[in-house]
Design a protein around this motif. Structure first.
Motif, PDB file in Angstrom:
ATOM      1  N   LYS A  62      -1.207   2.652  38.362  1.00 14.17           N
ATOM      2  CA  LYS A  62      -2.826   2.322  38.212  1.00 14.17           C
ATOM      3  C   LYS A  62      -2.657   0.797  38.282  1.00 14.17           C
ATOM      4  CE  LYS A  62      -4.600   6.410  36.407  1.00 14.17           C
ATOM      5  NZ  LYS A  62      -4.024   6.998  35.191  1.00 14.17           N
ATOM      6  N   ALA A  63      -3.029   0.060  37.018  1.00 15.28           N
ATOM      7  CA  ALA A  63      -3.374  -1.355  37.045  1.00 15.28           C
ATOM      8  C   ALA A  63      -2.188  -2.151  36.239  1.00 15.28           C
ATOM      9  CB  ALA A  63      -4.583  -1.351  36.097  1.00 15.28           C
ATOM     10  N   LEU A  64      -1.111  -1.445  36.221  1.00 13.37           N
ATOM     11  CA  LEU A  64      -0.041  -2.150  35.540  1.00 13.37           C
ATOM     12  C   LEU A  64       1.387  -1.996  36.406  1.00 13.37           C
ATOM     13  CD1 LEU A  64       1.297  -3.613  32.898  1.00 13.37           C
ATOM     14  CD2 LEU A  64       1.272  -0.954  31.990  1.00 13.37           C
ATOM     15  N   GLY A  65       2.286  -2.954  36.664  1.00 11.38           N
ATOM     16  CA  GLY A  65       3.439  -2.776  37.188  1.00 11.38           C
ATOM     17  C   GLY A  65       4.822  -3.467  36.455  1.00 11.38           C
ATOM     18  N   PHE A  66       5.963  -3.089  36.893  1.00 15.21           N
ATOM     19  CA  PHE A  66       7.119  -3.656  36.291  1.00 15.21           C
ATOM     20  C   PHE A  66       8.103  -4.080  37.367  1.00 15.21           C
ATOM     21  CE2 PHE A  66       5.312  -0.909  33.157  1.00 15.21           C
ATOM     22  CZ  PHE A  66       5.264  -1.496  32.051  1.00 15.21           C
ATOM     23  N   ILE A  67       8.615  -5.336  37.431  1.00 19.88           N
ATOM     24  CA  ILE A  67       9.612  -5.717  38.340  1.00 19.88           C
ATOM     25  C   ILE A  67      10.812  -6.109  37.595  1.00 19.88           C
ATOM     26  CG2 ILE A  67      10.171  -7.518  40.047  1.00 19.88           C
ATOM     27  CD1 ILE A  67       7.355  -7.971  40.618  1.00 19.88           C
ATOM     28  N   ASP A  68      12.002  -5.625  38.006  1.00 21.42           N
ATOM     29  CA  ASP A  68      13.467  -6.126  37.274  1.00 21.42           C
ATOM     30  C   ASP A  68      13.736  -7.336  38.264  1.00 21.42           C
ATOM     31  OD1 ASP A  68      15.731  -6.702  36.359  1.00 21.42           O
ATOM     32  OD2 ASP A  68      16.665  -4.789  37.069  1.00 21.42           O
ATOM     33  N   LEU A  69      13.767  -8.491  37.973  1.00 18.88           N
ATOM     34  CA  LEU A  69      14.064  -9.772  38.721  1.00 18.88           C
ATOM     35  C   LEU A  69      15.374 -10.249  38.488  1.00 18.88           C
ATOM     36  CD1 LEU A  69      12.478 -11.190  40.902  1.00 18.88           C
ATOM     37  CD2 LEU A  69      12.120 -12.966  39.172  1.00 18.88           C
ATOM     38  N   ASN A  70      16.316 -10.529  39.308  1.00 15.59           N
ATOM     39  CA  ASN A  70      17.548 -11.074  39.270  1.00 15.59           C
ATOM     40  C   ASN A  70      17.776 -12.418  39.925  1.00 15.59           C
ATOM     41  OD1 ASN A  70      20.709 -10.943  39.053  1.00 15.59           O
ATOM     42  ND2 ASN A  70      20.004  -9.019  38.144  1.00 15.59           N
ATOM     43  N   ASP A  71      18.395 -13.243  39.171  1.00 19.35           N
ATOM     44  CA  ASP A  71      18.442 -14.753  39.958  1.00 19.35           C
ATOM     45  C   ASP A  71      19.970 -15.110  40.249  1.00 19.35           C
ATOM     46  OD1 ASP A  71      19.166 -15.679  37.488  1.00 19.35           O
ATOM     47  OD2 ASP A  71      17.573 -17.423  37.558  1.00 19.35           O
ATOM     48  N   GLY A  72      20.892 -14.030  39.586  1.00 21.60           N
ATOM     49  CA  GLY A  72      22.450 -14.523  39.664  1.00 21.60           C
ATOM     50  C   GLY A  72      22.886 -15.561  38.687  1.00 21.60           C
ATOM     51  N   SER A  73      21.850 -16.207  37.870  1.00 21.15           N
ATOM     52  CA  SER A  73      22.519 -17.109  36.924  1.00 21.15           C
ATOM     53  C   SER A  73      23.197 -16.329  35.833  1.00 21.15           C
ATOM     54  CB  SER A  73      21.472 -17.726  36.590  1.00 21.15           C
ATOM     55  OG  SER A  73      20.377 -17.157  35.613  1.00 21.15           O
ATOM     56  N   CYS A  74      22.998 -15.264  35.564  1.00 16.71           N
ATOM     57  CA  CYS A  74      23.726 -14.578  34.575  1.00 16.71           C
ATOM     58  C   CYS A  74      23.784 -13.216  34.954  1.00 16.71           C
ATOM     59  CB  CYS A  74      23.464 -14.906  33.103  1.00 16.71           C
ATOM     60  SG  CYS A  74      21.465 -14.117  32.976  1.00 16.71           S
ATOM     61  N   PHE A  75      24.422 -12.291  33.925  1.00 14.88           N
ATOM     62  CA  PHE A  75      24.533 -10.640  34.339  1.00 14.88           C
ATOM     63  C   PHE A  75      23.187  -9.942  34.485  1.00 14.88           C
ATOM     64  CE2 PHE A  75      24.957  -6.252  33.638  1.00 14.88           C
ATOM     65  CZ  PHE A  75      26.059  -6.058  34.765  1.00 14.88           C
ATOM     66  N   LYS A  76      22.244 -10.558  33.367  1.00 11.43           N
ATOM     67  CA  LYS A  76      21.037  -9.852  33.057  1.00 11.43           C
ATOM     68  C   LYS A  76      20.001 -10.242  33.943  1.00 11.43           C
ATOM     69  CE  LYS A  76      21.597 -11.118  28.761  1.00 11.43           C
ATOM     70  NZ  LYS A  76      22.590 -11.057  27.677  1.00 11.43           N
ATOM     71  N   GLY A  77      19.283  -9.618  34.079  1.00  7.92           N
ATOM     72  CA  GLY A  77      17.855  -9.896  34.993  1.00  7.92           C
ATOM     73  C   GLY A  77      16.657  -9.982  34.038  1.00  7.92           C
ATOM     74  N   VAL A  78      15.601 -10.078  34.374  1.00  6.67           N
ATOM     75  CA  VAL A  78      14.441 -10.277  33.392  1.00  6.67           C
ATOM     76  C   VAL A  78      13.365  -9.215  33.974  1.00  6.67           C
ATOM     77  CG1 VAL A  78      13.240 -12.244  34.954  1.00  6.67           C
ATOM     78  CG2 VAL A  78      12.707 -11.931  32.287  1.00  6.67           C
ATOM     79  N   GLN A  79      12.624  -8.657  32.995  1.00  9.59           N
ATOM     80  CA  GLN A  79      11.634  -7.641  33.283  1.00  9.59           C
ATOM     81  C   GLN A  79      10.243  -8.628  33.649  1.00  9.59           C
ATOM     82  OE1 GLN A  79      10.700  -3.568  32.802  1.00  9.59           O
ATOM     83  NE2 GLN A  79       9.550  -4.161  31.054  1.00  9.59           N
ATOM     84  N   ILE A  80       9.615  -8.314  34.546  1.00  6.71           N
ATOM     85  CA  ILE A  80       8.211  -9.117  35.015  1.00  6.71           C
ATOM     86  C   ILE A  80       7.373  -7.828  34.768  1.00  6.71           C
ATOM     87  CG2 ILE A  80       6.946 -10.287  36.431  1.00  6.71           C
ATOM     88  CD1 ILE A  80       9.658 -11.750  35.881  1.00  6.71           C
ATOM     89  N   VAL A  81       6.130  -8.288  34.029  1.00  5.97           N
ATOM     90  CA  VAL A  81       5.213  -7.245  33.723  1.00  5.97           C
ATOM     91  C   VAL A  81       3.996  -7.678  34.459  1.00  5.97           C
ATOM     92  CG1 VAL A  81       3.728  -6.070  32.106  1.00  5.97           C
ATOM     93  CG2 VAL A  81       6.036  -6.744  31.621  1.00  5.97           C
TER      94      VAL A  81
END
Ligand code: 4AD
Ligand code: MG
Length: 462
Positions: A32-51
């Motif tokens: 519906k009105a909400l979404g999540f992206i797992d974004l990765n930039d290669g600078s470290c192992f972890k990605g970041v969750q974008i809401v």
């Protein structure tokens, strides 16, 4: 613009502030009105969750249609999430798709086999395994430079095109401008290289050692770190046609000094990588090699073992029933023997010294027994030989004799012999196979998976 690694190192400081991150979509979902992206930039192992929310960004519907692999620039507020798995997320105010990705993007969420990923070497750095492997590769390379610089070594560059065969194994790639199909020939039918660019036969280097020796006779302590080429027809998991080698060379030094240097370097690099890439190493420990962290920690904290070749053969001979190739004094050690010694007998890295002169290179110093040379290989669990080195023959008559035995043409090595004429000292050095080191640091079993664009027999794509 902030790199994701900085979001993790400065989380408290950035909390509640607006940040901009750039990266690629690993996963995306919405309801519906909400979404999540797992974004990765290669600078470290972890990605970041974008809401992202329909009432907060202007292009909500467009964003929900983005495919995995898209390149995004996201601006939003860093919000701490103490209850959740990840420590924070970004609540987007603006999402720009800088590069769209097609729905047929080959890296979908499921786990892909390493074999499949080799066929897409141009995209595989975006996966967890390869992203971690190449970050470890980068950190290890830096650690090597750091170690040698902190210890007063001069970094020297040796040529990639050469007129000599350092290892004398005839595994060189010829470099030529002659017509490959129809080269000019001498009367005896052999190719006439006098008409070639360098007016002689030349090849890609199999080792920078001989030139490093020249530099060591001026600077005392030097090292090379560069590409190395071998046309070995070894279809193994640890041989590549193009690999990187680190070759220190030290003057006024013998085999013992050489081994001390190798052990100190290995421990330094392992420790540095464990300290600077903890998330990458933890990932390998969990998914690739369960004993990795324990093993590396032990290596840093204990002494390497040391045996002579003759002692090693005695041990192996008693276990010949376990080997495909049976050994006796004079045999070259195969991977199965190297692994047996380091994994079953010693359970840690082991130096094997003083090999028979027939199975080692011409430049190694002849021992007093007349049968062995002052060679040293370092064997490590999981890999076998990772380092090969020696004390060099500084006595010119013996060196010339050895060159005769190896049927080497002295004319091609006049400059190498000069080193023994003008202020030659005892000296020693070794070669560390960089890819084997990365395999050791990650637990990755195949050399094709630690080289960004591997070259092995039959593979030179990309
Ligand atoms: O034992 P090697 O052949 O020694 C030399 O080339 C010496 N000139 C080094 C020196 O004393 N300066 O090679 C050194 C190391 C090996 O122990 C192995 O780790 C790596 O280089 N190596 C390879 N790595 C990947 N693919 C190959 N085809 C390799 N051949 C050697
Ligand atoms: Mg070797």
């Amino acid at each position: 613009r902030t790199e994701i690694t900085e979001l993790y190192s400065k989380t408290a400081e950035l909390s509640g502030k607006a940040v901009t991150v750039c990266g690629w979509v690993r996963t995306i979902r919405d309801s519906k009105a909400l979404g999540f992206i797992d974004l990765n930039d290669g600078s470290c192992f972890k990605g970041v969750q974008i809401v992202f929310e329909a009432n907060r960004i202007s292009n909500f519907t467009e964003v929900t249609k983005l495919n995995v692999g898209s390149a995004l620039v996201v601006t939003g507020e860093l919000v701490l999430t103490p209850q959740a798995k990840q420590p924070f997320e970004i609540h987007a105010d603006k999402i720009e798709a800088e590069g769209l990705s097609s729905p047929d993007y080959p890296l979908q969420k499921k786990r892909h086999s390493l074999e499949f990923l080799r066929t897409i070497a141009h995209l595989r750095p975006r996966t967890n395994t390869f992203s971690a492997a190449f970050r470890v590769r980068s950190a290890a390379a830096f650690a090597i430079h750091k170690f040698f610089h902190e210890n007063g070594f001069v970094y020297v560059h040796t040529p990639l095109i050469t007129g000599s065969d350092c290892e004398g194994a005839g595994e060189m790639f010829t470099v030529t401008t002659l017509d490959a199909e129809n080269p000019p020939r001498k009367k005896d039918g052999t190719v006439d290289y006098s008409q070639d660019f360098f007016q002689k036969h030349t090849s890609l280097t199999v080792s920078g050692q001989l030139e490093a020796e020249c530099m060591a006779m001026a600077f005392g302590k030097v090292y090379t770190f560069g590409p190395t080429f071998r046309a070995e027809k070894s279809y193994t998991q640890r041989h590549a046609a193009e690999f990187w080698m680190i070759e220190p060379e030290i003057a006024f030094a013998d085999l013992q000094d050489n081994m001390k240097l190798a052990e100190a370097m290995m421990k330094y690099v392992i420790k540095y990588v464990m300290d600077t890439c903890p998330d990458d190493i933890a990932f390998f420990n969990q998914f690739i090699d369960k004993g990795l962290v324990d093993r590396l920690t032990n290596v840093v904290n204990s002494d390497f073992a040391c045996v002579t070749y003759t002692e090693a053969i005695e041990i192996l001979k008693k276990n010949n029933d376990k080997f495909e190739y049976k050994v006796s004094w004079g045999s070259d050690l195969q991977t199965e023997h190297e692994k047996y010694l380091t994994e079953q007998v010693f359970g840690k890295p082991v130096f094997v010294t003083d090999y028979p002169k027939e199975i080692k290179a011409f430049y190694m110093r002849l021992n007093d027994d007349g049968k062995t040379v002052a060679a040293v290989d370092l064997l490590v669990p999981g890999i076998g030989e990772i380092i090969g080195g020696s004390q060099r023959e500084e006595r010119i008559e013996i060196l010339q004799q050895r060159m005769k035995e190896f049927k080497l043409n002295e004319e091609n090595y006049w400059w190498y012999l000069d080193l023994r004429r003008y202020g030659g000292t005892k000296h020693a050095g070794y070669g560390l196979g960089f890819e084997r080191l990365v395999m050791y640091l990650t637990g990755i079993a195949n050399i094709r998976d630690v080289l960004p664009f591997p070259r092995t027999t039959g593979t030179a794509e990309f």
